[in-house]
Structures are given as structure tokens and as C-alpha cells.
Enzyme design. Structure first.
Site, PDB file in Angstrom:
ATOM      1  N   ASP A 147       0.842  -1.207   0.086  1.00 33.35           N
ATOM      2  CA  ASP A 147      -0.181   0.136   0.084  1.00 33.35           C
ATOM      3  C   ASP A 147       0.935   1.281   0.084  1.00 33.35           C
ATOM      4  O   ASP A 147       1.944   1.297   0.566  1.00 33.35           O
ATOM      5  CB  ASP A 147      -1.142  -0.039   1.280  1.00 33.35           C
ATOM      6  CG  ASP A 147      -2.121   0.988   0.989  1.00 33.35           C
ATOM      7  OD1 ASP A 147      -3.205   0.328   0.298  1.00 33.35           O
ATOM      8  OD2 ASP A 147      -1.973   2.134   1.364  1.00 33.35           O
ATOM      9  N   ARG A 202      -8.228   1.568 -11.991  1.00 35.03           N
ATOM     10  CA  ARG A 202      -8.284   2.442 -13.222  1.00 35.03           C
ATOM     11  C   ARG A 202      -7.494   1.784 -14.312  1.00 35.03           C
ATOM     12  O   ARG A 202      -6.273   1.492 -14.423  1.00 35.03           O
ATOM     13  CB  ARG A 202      -8.007   3.658 -12.507  1.00 35.03           C
ATOM     14  CG  ARG A 202      -8.950   4.410 -11.593  1.00 35.03           C
ATOM     15  CD  ARG A 202     -10.301   4.697 -12.178  1.00 35.03           C
ATOM     16  NE  ARG A 202     -11.275   5.594 -11.344  1.00 35.03           N
ATOM     17  CZ  ARG A 202     -12.139   4.939 -10.658  1.00 35.03           C
ATOM     18  NH1 ARG A 202     -12.039   3.626 -10.628  1.00 35.03           N
ATOM     19  NH2 ARG A 202     -12.880   5.726  -9.903  1.00 35.03           N
ATOM     20  N   GLU A 229     -10.896   4.296 -21.973  1.00 35.73           N
ATOM     21  CA  GLU A 229     -12.208   3.968 -21.881  1.00 35.73           C
ATOM     22  C   GLU A 229     -12.876   5.368 -21.477  1.00 35.73           C
ATOM     23  O   GLU A 229     -12.176   6.428 -20.775  1.00 35.73           O
ATOM     24  CB  GLU A 229     -12.524   3.016 -20.751  1.00 35.73           C
ATOM     25  CG  GLU A 229     -12.122   3.535 -19.349  1.00 35.73           C
ATOM     26  CD  GLU A 229     -12.488   2.506 -18.277  1.00 35.73           C
ATOM     27  OE1 GLU A 229     -13.682   2.881 -17.640  1.00 35.73           O
ATOM     28  OE2 GLU A 229     -11.830   1.451 -17.888  1.00 35.73           O
ATOM     29  N   HIS A 247     -15.650  -2.297 -17.095  1.00 33.81           N
ATOM     30  CA  HIS A 247     -15.565  -1.648 -15.997  1.00 33.81           C
ATOM     31  C   HIS A 247     -16.860  -1.641 -15.044  1.00 33.81           C
ATOM     32  O   HIS A 247     -17.429  -0.941 -14.744  1.00 33.81           O
ATOM     33  CB  HIS A 247     -15.355  -0.125 -16.207  1.00 33.81           C
ATOM     34  CG  HIS A 247     -14.882   0.596 -15.144  1.00 33.81           C
ATOM     35  ND1 HIS A 247     -14.107   1.943 -15.347  1.00 33.81           N
ATOM     36  CD2 HIS A 247     -14.867   0.441 -13.889  1.00 33.81           C
ATOM     37  CE1 HIS A 247     -13.680   2.469 -14.207  1.00 33.81           C
ATOM     38  NE2 HIS A 247     -14.121   1.684 -13.349  1.00 33.81           N
ATOM     39  N   GLY A 250     -17.684  -3.277  -9.918  1.00 31.05           N
ATOM     40  CA  GLY A 250     -17.974  -2.761  -8.721  1.00 31.05           C
ATOM     41  C   GLY A 250     -19.782  -2.595  -9.083  1.00 31.05           C
ATOM     42  O   GLY A 250     -20.579  -2.133  -8.337  1.00 31.05           O
TER      43      GLY A 250
END
Length: 366
Positions: A147, A202, A229, A247, A250
Site C-alpha cells: 500500500d 483504473r 475508456e 468496467h 463494482g
């Protein structure tokens, strides 16, 4: 007062009308400076770039985005103009977790891959990445975390070490100057031969040219996000991916309900509407998928074990038919946005209690 809402944000129609004189719903392509004039609040998705060209002279005091990301918002401009902003961090974290693990198990079933003993690397250990990591640990993967925020309070390893040791590497980072092109030549050179690469964050996180150059070294490539995109998707990259989707990682009913809940509550707080402070849409129960704890610790003979692993992939696909979406996307990559909208929202499968109880670990999660 007037509210202007992207018409593709679900669960909000009829909610704000008692509190505003006018509530207008427009498609993202029609939300421009002229449409924004006279509005007090603007609710958008990633398809609306919120900057000076959109907002100059409008009088908008609050922008809410039903998204995790905020790279479509010029925060510096909003700050200078005194325009408040709220988004929906963590709203679709469980949906992306479902996408990643469903795709991994479906890929393994299609290629006859034994997932036992594999190391699962998670890049970006926030709301989404930590859910992906926790479910991987539950199933029996060895998990490595990396991270950019080293203060998260959990053990992390250097990105280069994670790349070298991981059999599966999944990216869950925001797009900014520190992550643009992160999945590029330097990192790809360090990947273990036969690794599976997943990008559901992304498109700009990937250097697609470099990724294509290393494709033969990978045993699997799962891409939900793309350079250029939605207007221009590289067909060669789509063809190179084992699982390619527009995409939608989610795009779950629960994730969209979470996002709408968070933006409505932000509007309630900003304009002091106490009647909306506890707003949340009612949803049907999630479908159940039994996830066997420690599945990957099973030491049964190969064929016996693979039957269990493939059975789990089948059950995951019953809830989330990812390969149906893959097929539709390959048939018409030029209609990216249309496909993204028309594929609909699926239910998330229910997950073990300790996975859904991550608030203490990852901060605010709905």
C-alpha cells in the site's frame, strides 16, 4: 432550490423531491455548464468531469459523486470556489471483491489451474483491497499486501517483492500521479513467470503496451479497466485478456445502494435535512454462496480437489455470470458505455461475517 442528478444513479429518484423545488435527471452527456446553471447541488458519476468549464458561474454549493474514485473532480478548483464535495469511498468494495475472486476461480476452472499453494498479492490495501485480501486468506491463499499509505496499521511488503513472489497480483489503487502506469515495464519485469494479473482499479494504472509485451509470460490476464475508456478501447488488449469486462467490477446492487445512500446523506448534512439523515434503500436478501474456509488447504488427490474448486467457480458464476459479460464485451467493444449500462447490476454473494465486519480495520465501510 434545484438539484441536478445523473439519471443513471439508482435509488435516488423520488427521494429528494420533497426537499427541493426542482429535481432534474439528465444523462451524463447532457450535464454541461448550461444545465448546471441554477442548480444548488450536482450528483454525478465518473463520466462527468467537474472542473471550471462545467461549474463557472453556476452557483452550485455541493457536488456529490456516487463513486469511490475522484479523479474526475478538480478538487483544487472546488476548494478555491468554496464548493463542498463528497463521494462514496468503499461503496462497492464487496462487489469488486466478488469480481476478483469469481474471475480467479473461473479462470482456474477454464485452464485447469490448481490454486493450492498460490500466493495472492494485493496492491492497494484500502476498503476494496483489504476485502480481497481477507477473502483470499479465508480461502487459504498466502496473501501479500502493498500500500502507498504505510500508516494503515497492517504488515505490507515492497511492491517489487510482492511482484516477485505473487502467483496472482490484483490492483486496487486510485489513479493519481503515484499510480499512473504503475503496472508497467519495470514492475512487469519483476513478475514471476506464469503469474495471473488483475486490474480492476483504473485503466491508467496499466501501461497496456508493456502489459501486451509481457503477455506470453502470464498464465492469466483479467482486465475490467482500460486505457482510453470509454471512447477508445484497445481491441488488442481485449483479445489478449482471458477475462475482459467493461468496467463493471463494482456494478452490484448493494454497491450502488451504498453509493446512493452516502450521497443522499451528504446532501442531507450539507442542506440540513434531518429527515434524510438515515436514508437507505431497502434491498432483497443477497444470494448465498457457501465459501469453504481453508479450501486451498485441501490435500485431496488432484482430480478430487479440482472437482471442489470447479464447483465453487460454478456457484460463483451462478450469482455473477462474468463470462456472459465477457462474451458481450468482445462482440462489441465499441459500445463500451452502452454495454456497461445494459449489463445491469448483479447481487453480491453473502460473505463470512468477519469479512463484512471490517470497519475497525479499513475505516468507514457500508
Amino acid at each position: 432550490m434545484r438539484a441536478l442528478i445523473d439519471k443513471d444513479i439508482p435509488f435516488v429518484q423520488g427521494v429528494l423531491e420533497p426537499f427541493f423545488d426542482t429535481v432534474d435527471y439528465l444523462p451524463a452527456r447532457e450535464i454541461d455548464n448550461a444545465a448546471c446553471r441554477g442548480a444548488d447541488v450536482l450528483a454525478v458519476r465518473t463520466r462527468t468531469r467537474c472542473d471550471e468549464s462545467l461549474l463557472h458561474g453556476t452557483g452550485i454549493s455541493l457536488i456529490v459523486s456516487a463513486t469511490i474514485g475522484e479523479d474526475h473532480v478538480d478538487r483544487e478548483y472546488l476548494s478555491r470556489q468554496g464548493i463542498a464535495f463528497a463521494n462514496a469511498p468503499g461503496c462497492n468494495a464487496c462487489g469488486v471483491m466478488q469480481y476478483v475472486h469469481t474471475s480467479v476461480f473461473v479462470l482456474a476452472a477454464r485452464k485447469g489451474m490448481d490454486l493450492r499453494g498460490k500466493v495472492f498479492g494485493v496492491v492497494g490495501d484500502g476498503n476494496t483491497g483489504e476485502r480481497v485480501a481477507r477473502l483470499a486468506e479465508y480461502l487459504g491463499f498466502e496473501v501479500l499486501r502493498n500500500d502507498i499509505d504505510l500508516s494503515i496499521g497492517r504488515p505490507v511488503v515492497a511492491l517489487e517483492e510482492l511482484a516477485a513472489r505473487s502467483d496472482i497480483i490484483s490492483f486496487h489503487v486510485p489513479l493519481d500521479d503515484s499510480t499512473a502506469g504503475m503496472l508497467g515495464e519495470s514492475l512487469l519485469d519483476r513478475l514471476k513467470d506464469g503469474a495471473v494479473v488483475i486490474n480492476a482499479s483504473r485503466g491508467g494504472v496499466s501501461d497496456e503496451a508493456a502489459l501486451l509485451g509481457h503477455r506470453e509470460r502470464l498464465s492469466g490476464l483479467i482486465l475490467d479497466v482500460w486505457n482510453g475508456e470509454p471512447s477508445s478501447v484497445n481491441r488488442t488488449a481485449v483479445d489478449a485478456a482471458d477475462i475482459a469486462t467493461p468496467h463493471i467490477a463494482g456494478y452490484s446492487i448493494e454497491g450502488k445502494a451504498n453509493a446512493s445512500t452516502m450521497i443522499v446523506r451528504a446532501i442531507a448534512a450539507h442542506f440540513r435535512f434531518p429527515a434524510l439523515a438515515g436514508y437507505r434503500p431497502e434491498l432483497p436478501a443477497r444470494p448465498s454462496v457457501s465459501l469453504q474456509r481453508g479450501l486451498l488447504s485441501d490435500r485431496s488427490p488432484f482430480l478430487e480437489y479440482m472437482q471442489r474448486q470447479c464447483s465453487l467457480a460454478e456457484r460463483m458464476q451462478e450469482v455473477f455470470p462474468v463470462m456472459d459479460i465477457d462474451r458481450r464485451f468482445r462482440e462489441d467493444t465499441a459500445s463500451f458505455e452502452k454495454l456497461r449500462t445494459s449489463c445491469g447490476y448483479r447481487h453480491e454473494f453473502s460473505v463470512p461475517e468477519y469479512i463484512s465486519g471490517l470497519a475497525a480495520v479499513t475505516g468507514r465501510i457500508v
